[in-house]
Scaffold this active site. Structure first.
Site, mmCIF file in Angstrom:
data_model
loop_
_atom_site.group_PDB
_atom_site.id
_atom_site.type_symbol
_atom_site.label_atom_id
_atom_site.label_comp_id
_atom_site.label_asym_id
_atom_site.label_seq_id
_atom_site.Cartn_x
_atom_site.Cartn_y
_atom_site.Cartn_z
ATOM 1 N N HIS A 1 28.560 60.642 30.977
ATOM 2 C CA HIS A 1 28.419 59.728 32.106
ATOM 3 C C HIS A 1 27.453 60.314 33.144
ATOM 4 O O HIS A 1 27.066 61.472 33.057
ATOM 5 C CB HIS A 1 29.779 59.454 32.759
ATOM 6 C CG HIS A 1 30.430 60.662 33.327
ATOM 7 N ND1 HIS A 1 31.315 61.438 32.602
ATOM 8 C CD2 HIS A 1 30.319 61.256 34.542
ATOM 9 C CE1 HIS A 1 31.723 62.444 33.359
ATOM 10 N NE2 HIS A 1 31.138 62.353 34.538
ATOM 11 N N ALA A 2 27.110 59.458 34.094
ATOM 12 C CA ALA A 2 26.346 59.867 35.276
ATOM 13 C C ALA A 2 27.089 59.318 36.482
ATOM 14 O O ALA A 2 28.012 58.508 36.339
ATOM 15 C CB ALA A 2 24.926 59.307 35.226
#
Length: 131
Positions: free
Chosen positions: A48-49
């Site tokens: 994820h970011a």
């Protein structure tokens, strides 16, 4: 990309080593602390970011690799020293893998948990970087 290794100040004597995170040692105020442990060697974490969160990732024990990606290029960084952390700014995709036996991954975060500020789909992440 803005990702960088940060050396945590440490002191060492015959009794062992002590590392201290305080003041402006890291480029954000800590709002959340969490850690990963007992991660199987063939598992991966992350994926994820963040839209808002900055992070510092440390290998308190053992080792693991962090793959960071800014939407254009990717870099693999081995963490295996408890006084060297990986700073990840907002908007960088991260994955963590190749955990050694007994590895403990500590994450210091600039925000409290908020699911809506995560980007969990890689294609969405790459698209957001092209706008």
């Amino acid at each position: 990309m803005g990702v960088k290794l940060i050396h945590i100040p440490k002191a060492h004597d015959v009794r062992g080593s002590l590392a201290v995170i305080e003041g402006d040692c890291i480029p954000f105020e800590i709002k959340r602390v969490y850690y990963l442990f007992d991660v199987p060697s063939d598992a991966y974490r992350g994926g994820h970011a963040h839209k808002e969160q900055q992070s510092l990732i440390l290998a308190l024990s053992g080792s693991f690799e962090v793959i960071v990606n800014d939407g254009k290029k990717s870099e693999r960084i081995m963490l295996n020293k408890p006084h060297i952390g990986l700073y990840i700014p907002t908007g960088v995709w991260r994955e963590i893998e190749n955990f050694s036996s007994g590895a403990v991954c500590l994450v210091l975060a600039s925000t409290e948990y908020n699911e809506s500020e995560y980007i969990r789909d890689y294609d969405t992440f790459v698209s957001s970087k092209q706008s």
